[in-house]
Design a protein around this motif. Structure first.
Motif, PDB file in Angstrom:
ATOM      1  N   GLN A  58       0.822  -1.208   0.000  1.00 52.85           N
ATOM      2  CA  GLN A  58       0.000   0.000   0.000  1.00 52.85           C
ATOM      3  C   GLN A  58       0.862   1.267   0.000  1.00 52.85           C
ATOM      4  O   GLN A  58       0.556   2.231  -0.701  1.00 52.85           O
ATOM      5  CB  GLN A  58      -0.924  -0.001   1.216  1.00 52.85           C
ATOM      6  N   THR A  59       1.932   1.235   0.762  1.00 54.18           N
ATOM      7  CA  THR A  59       2.824   2.388   0.795  1.00 54.18           C
ATOM      8  C   THR A  59       3.454   2.629  -0.574  1.00 54.18           C
ATOM      9  O   THR A  59       3.533   3.773  -1.044  1.00 54.18           O
ATOM     10  CB  THR A  59       3.927   2.184   1.847  1.00 54.18           C
ATOM     11  N   GLY A  60       3.887   1.560  -1.224  1.00 53.82           N
ATOM     12  CA  GLY A  60       4.476   1.691  -2.556  1.00 53.82           C
ATOM     13  C   GLY A  60       3.490   2.230  -3.574  1.00 53.82           C
ATOM     14  O   GLY A  60       3.818   3.120  -4.372  1.00 53.82           O
ATOM     15  N   VAL A  61       2.265   1.719  -3.542  1.00 55.07           N
ATOM     16  CA  VAL A  61       1.241   2.200  -4.479  1.00 55.07           C
ATOM     17  C   VAL A  61       0.908   3.662  -4.206  1.00 55.07           C
ATOM     18  O   VAL A  61       0.770   4.467  -5.126  1.00 55.07           O
ATOM     19  CB  VAL A  61      -0.030   1.323  -4.374  1.00 55.07           C
ATOM     20  N   LEU A  62       0.793   4.005  -2.932  1.00 55.24           N
ATOM     21  CA  LEU A  62       0.437   5.379  -2.569  1.00 55.24           C
ATOM     22  C   LEU A  62       1.502   6.364  -3.047  1.00 55.24           C
ATOM     23  O   LEU A  62       1.191   7.381  -3.684  1.00 55.24           O
ATOM     24  CB  LEU A  62       0.249   5.475  -1.056  1.00 55.24           C
ATOM     25  N   LEU A  63       2.769   6.081  -2.758  1.00 53.56           N
ATOM     26  CA  LEU A  63       3.836   6.996  -3.157  1.00 53.56           C
ATOM     27  C   LEU A  63       4.038   7.008  -4.664  1.00 53.56           C
ATOM     28  O   LEU A  63       4.351   8.047  -5.254  1.00 53.56           O
ATOM     29  CB  LEU A  63       5.136   6.620  -2.444  1.00 53.56           C
ATOM     30  N   GLY A  64       3.841   5.846  -5.305  1.00 51.25           N
ATOM     31  CA  GLY A  64       3.953   5.793  -6.761  1.00 51.25           C
ATOM     32  C   GLY A  64       2.862   6.597  -7.446  1.00 51.25           C
ATOM     33  O   GLY A  64       3.121   7.359  -8.381  1.00 51.25           O
ATOM     34  N   ALA A  65       1.620   6.439  -6.969  1.00 51.69           N
ATOM     35  CA  ALA A  65       0.514   7.208  -7.536  1.00 51.69           C
ATOM     36  C   ALA A  65       0.692   8.698  -7.283  1.00 51.69           C
ATOM     37  O   ALA A  65       0.379   9.537  -8.142  1.00 51.69           O
ATOM     38  CB  ALA A  65      -0.810   6.725  -6.945  1.00 51.69           C
ATOM     39  N   ALA A  66       1.190   9.033  -6.099  1.00 43.87           N
ATOM     40  CA  ALA A  66       1.436  10.437  -5.791  1.00 43.87           C
ATOM     41  C   ALA A  66       2.506  11.012  -6.721  1.00 43.87           C
ATOM     42  O   ALA A  66       2.407  12.168  -7.158  1.00 43.87           O
ATOM     43  CB  ALA A  66       1.870  10.585  -4.336  1.00 43.87           C
ATOM     44  N   GLY A  67       3.529  10.216  -7.041  1.00 45.70           N
ATOM     45  CA  GLY A  67       4.552  10.666  -7.971  1.00 45.70           C
ATOM     46  C   GLY A  67       3.990  10.936  -9.359  1.00 45.70           C
ATOM     47  O   GLY A  67       4.370  11.904 -10.021  1.00 45.70           O
ATOM     48  N   VAL A  68       3.051  10.080  -9.800  1.00 46.28           N
ATOM     49  CA  VAL A  68       2.403  10.300 -11.096  1.00 46.28           C
ATOM     50  C   VAL A  68       1.590  11.590 -11.064  1.00 46.28           C
ATOM     51  O   VAL A  68       1.599  12.382 -12.011  1.00 46.28           O
ATOM     52  CB  VAL A  68       1.511   9.103 -11.461  1.00 46.28           C
ATOM     53  N   ALA A  69       0.866  11.820  -9.959  1.00 46.13           N
ATOM     54  CA  ALA A  69       0.097  13.057  -9.817  1.00 46.13           C
ATOM     55  C   ALA A  69       1.017  14.270  -9.859  1.00 46.13           C
ATOM     56  O   ALA A  69       0.653  15.330 -10.386  1.00 46.13           O
ATOM     57  CB  ALA A  69      -0.692  13.038  -8.507  1.00 46.13           C
ATOM     58  N   GLY A  70       2.224  14.108  -9.308  1.00 53.04           N
ATOM     59  CA  GLY A  70       3.160  15.216  -9.314  1.00 53.04           C
ATOM     60  C   GLY A  70       3.572  15.647 -10.710  1.00 53.04           C
ATOM     61  O   GLY A  70       3.934  16.812 -10.925  1.00 53.04           O
ATOM     62  N   ILE A  71       3.508  14.721 -11.685  1.00 49.83           N
ATOM     63  CA  ILE A  71       3.874  15.057 -13.061  1.00 49.83           C
ATOM     64  C   ILE A  71       2.985  16.171 -13.592  1.00 49.83           C
ATOM     65  O   ILE A  71       3.425  17.035 -14.361  1.00 49.83           O
ATOM     66  CB  ILE A  71       3.772  13.806 -13.956  1.00 49.83           C
ATOM     67  N   VAL A  72       1.731  16.176 -13.171  1.00 55.07           N
ATOM     68  CA  VAL A  72       0.778  17.186 -13.645  1.00 55.07           C
ATOM     69  C   VAL A  72       1.109  18.563 -13.087  1.00 55.07           C
ATOM     70  O   VAL A  72       0.771  19.588 -13.687  1.00 55.07           O
ATOM     71  CB  VAL A  72      -0.661  16.778 -13.238  1.00 55.07           C
ATOM     72  N   GLY A  73       1.786  18.608 -11.945  1.00 54.15           N
ATOM     73  CA  GLY A  73       2.025  19.869 -11.270  1.00 54.15           C
ATOM     74  C   GLY A  73       2.829  20.861 -12.090  1.00 54.15           C
ATOM     75  O   GLY A  73       2.520  22.068 -12.096  1.00 54.15           O
ATOM     76  N   SER A  74       3.864  20.407 -12.804  1.00 54.04           N
ATOM     77  CA  SER A  74       4.724  21.325 -13.554  1.00 54.04           C
ATOM     78  C   SER A  74       3.988  22.025 -14.696  1.00 54.04           C
ATOM     79  O   SER A  74       3.992  23.261 -14.776  1.00 54.04           O
ATOM     80  CB  SER A  74       5.951  20.573 -14.078  1.00 54.04           C
ATOM     81  N   PRO A  75       3.345  21.283 -15.638  1.00 55.86           N
ATOM     82  CA  PRO A  75       2.639  21.999 -16.710  1.00 55.86           C
ATOM     83  C   PRO A  75       1.470  22.825 -16.211  1.00 55.86           C
ATOM     84  O   PRO A  75       1.164  23.886 -16.775  1.00 55.86           O
ATOM     85  CB  PRO A  75       2.181  20.872 -17.646  1.00 55.86           C
ATOM     86  N   LEU A  76       0.796  22.355 -15.159  1.00 57.46           N
ATOM     87  CA  LEU A  76      -0.303  23.139 -14.594  1.00 57.46           C
ATOM     88  C   LEU A  76       0.201  24.466 -14.051  1.00 57.46           C
ATOM     89  O   LEU A  76      -0.401  25.527 -14.280  1.00 57.46           O
ATOM     90  CB  LEU A  76      -1.002  22.335 -13.498  1.00 57.46           C
ATOM     91  N   ALA A  77       1.334  24.422 -13.332  1.00 52.83           N
ATOM     92  CA  ALA A  77       1.907  25.660 -12.795  1.00 52.83           C
ATOM     93  C   ALA A  77       2.337  26.591 -13.916  1.00 52.83           C
ATOM     94  O   ALA A  77       2.125  27.815 -13.841  1.00 52.83           O
ATOM     95  CB  ALA A  77       3.102  25.324 -11.895  1.00 52.83           C
ATOM     96  N   GLY A  78       2.947  26.040 -14.970  1.00 51.19           N
ATOM     97  CA  GLY A  78       3.359  26.869 -16.091  1.00 51.19           C
ATOM     98  C   GLY A  78       2.182  27.526 -16.786  1.00 51.19           C
ATOM     99  O   GLY A  78       2.233  28.703 -17.157  1.00 51.19           O
ATOM    100  N   TRP A  79       1.102  26.761 -16.970  1.00 53.91           N
ATOM    101  CA  TRP A  79      -0.105  27.305 -17.622  1.00 53.91           C
ATOM    102  C   TRP A  79      -0.708  28.431 -16.786  1.00 53.91           C
ATOM    103  O   TRP A  79      -1.068  29.485 -17.300  1.00 53.91           O
ATOM    104  CB  TRP A  79      -1.110  26.181 -17.819  1.00 53.91           C
ATOM    105  N   LEU A  80      -0.799  28.214 -15.483  1.00 55.01           N
ATOM    106  CA  LEU A  80      -1.366  29.235 -14.604  1.00 55.01           C
ATOM    107  C   LEU A  80      -0.471  30.467 -14.516  1.00 55.01           C
ATOM    108  O   LEU A  80      -0.958  31.607 -14.446  1.00 55.01           O
ATOM    109  CB  LEU A  80      -1.581  28.653 -13.202  1.00 55.01           C
TER     110      LEU A  80
END
Length: 429
Positions: A58-80
């Protein structure tokens, strides 16, 4: 070293950084932010295991999924950032993470923690992109020097956070784990307060950036350029992903290779991180001078590829010989991957700025920031599931592949920036 970025030279630069007062405050905010990150990195897995009672899977899945979500953060920040003030967006990212870390303390199950940690990672990647966008605006033509200072400040803060976390982990109680998570949350509050004291940086041209086709779609064409339609820039970002593999080699490859495939003492593992942190703090400013401007930034790619190739050769050789031979070889590999990181950290961002058209720079840099996020998600499984599974040959193939891709990136960037063929530059230099 005293006169080239280490010791008193570094302290003087931190007191009077490119960009003046606002840059100095932002560097302090960044150091505080990374101190909290050091607390989280050192304690998060144990907190999730012993306080929230998640299984290893569960810890591995949680941190892995969170890392994937983090990918969205950079282009979203740039767009905003192309539409809203960078300063207020960065404050928002700090406050968002303050709230989500507070929710982490209140959540107990996997289902509740997953979205909270994912949003935390998204805010983390967005904040990093906004910090560097702030740097490109406030530091102007000295953005490479500012980037080097920010790396030194960030690593110093990260080291302090990890050291404080070590004390809390030594106590090992539930309250101690919660205090570490709370300390990370409070770091975001302090960072937000510091950013509030700065002024919104003015947008302006980047000296040395090419105009028209070399830097992307011409800004006077009547249509706002976009990174997702710019094939040349997307090619740069795609090749920049393997250019970030030094991060996974240091954090995942070296420790696991030492433990599983060599006879070197396990106590050497924390030495890798200490060596990396100290060298980045001391050398980043002086190394950054080798990546200023389009010519040096493109040449730095070749040096990065060479350093990674030799590092991987050393990793392969570490399986031959006794414990002390393996220890020396792995320390040499840690030194080489750190030097590669020093070179990549400034050249990658410098090229991302130079290749982006001025009137859409925020959106372009947001897309460029995805490279590091993707590598953080894909790098560890690549090393453990492919490279290390193949044994020493896997490291040799990885080193050759990264070196080859570095040459390709060099040629693509040199052509787009119009700085001439690499061979001619090398002879002139």
């Amino acid at each position: 070293m005293r006169g080239s970025g280490g010791g008193p030279g570094l302290l003087a630069q931190l007191r009077h950084p490119p960009g003046g007062r606002d840059a100095r405050i932002m560097l302090l905010a960044l150091a505080v932010d990374r101190t909290g990150s050091g607390l989280w990195a050192a304690s998060s897995v144990l907190y999730l295991t012993f306080v929230t009672h998640l299984s290893a899977q569960q810890t591995g899945v949680l941190l892995g999924a969170a890392g994937v979500a983090g990918i969205v953060g950079s282009p979203l920040a740039g767009w905003l950032a192309g539409r809203l003030p960078v300063r207020m967006l960065l404050i928002g990212c700090h406050l968002l993470r303050l709230v989500t870390l507070g929710l982490v303390l209140a959540c107990a199950g996997f289902g509740a923690l997953l979205p909270v940690v994912a949003v935390t990672y998204l805010g983390d990647r967005a904040a990093k992109t906004l910090e560097m966008l702030f740097a490109t605006r406030v530091a102007g033509e000295r953005r490479v020097a500012y980037q080097a200072l920010s790396r030194s400040a960030a690593n110093a803060g990260y080291g302090v956070g990890a050291g404080v976390a070590a004390l809390g982990l030594a106590v090992g109680t539930t309250d101690a784990y919660r205090a570490l998570i709370l300390g990370n949350a409070l770091s975001f509050a302090v960072a937000a307060a510091l950013v509030w004291r700065t002024a919104e940086p003015a947008r302006g041209p980047v000296p040395g950036a090419p105009a028209g086709p070399a830097g992307g779609p011409a800004s006077g064409s009547g249509r706002r350029p976009g990174p997702w339609r710019d094939r040349g820039y997307l090619r740069f970002v795609l090749l920049d992903i393997p250019m970030n593999l030094d991060d996974s080699v240091l954090g995942v490859g070296l420790p696991l290779w030492l433990v599983n495939r060599t006879s070197a003492p396990h106590a050497l593992v924390p030495v890798f991180l200490v060596l990396n942190t100290v060298l980045v703090v001391v050398l980043q400013l002086s190394v950054s001078k080798r990546a200023e401007g389009p010519r040096r930034a493109t040449r730095a790619l070749l040096l990065y590829g060479g350093l990674m190739l030799v590092c991987c050769v050393f990793m392969a050789l570490a399986t031959r010989g006794g414990a002390w031979v393996a220890a020396v070889v792995l320390l040499a590999a840690a030194l080489l991957v750190t030097l590669a990181e020093l070179m990549r950290s400034v050249s990658s961002w410098e090229l991302a700025v130079l290749l982006a058209p001025e009137d859409a720079r925020a959106a372009y840099l947001g897309v460029a920031g995805m490279a590091q996020s993707v590598q953080k998600s894909a790098g560890p499984p690549l090393l453990t599931g492919v490279v290390m599974a193949a044994g020493p040959v896997g490291w040799l193939v990885l080193g050759a592949a990264v070196a080859g891709l570095a040459v390709a990136q060099n040629r693509i960037c040199a052509r787009r920036l119009g700085v001439g063929p690499p061979r001619t530059e090398a002879v002139a230099h």
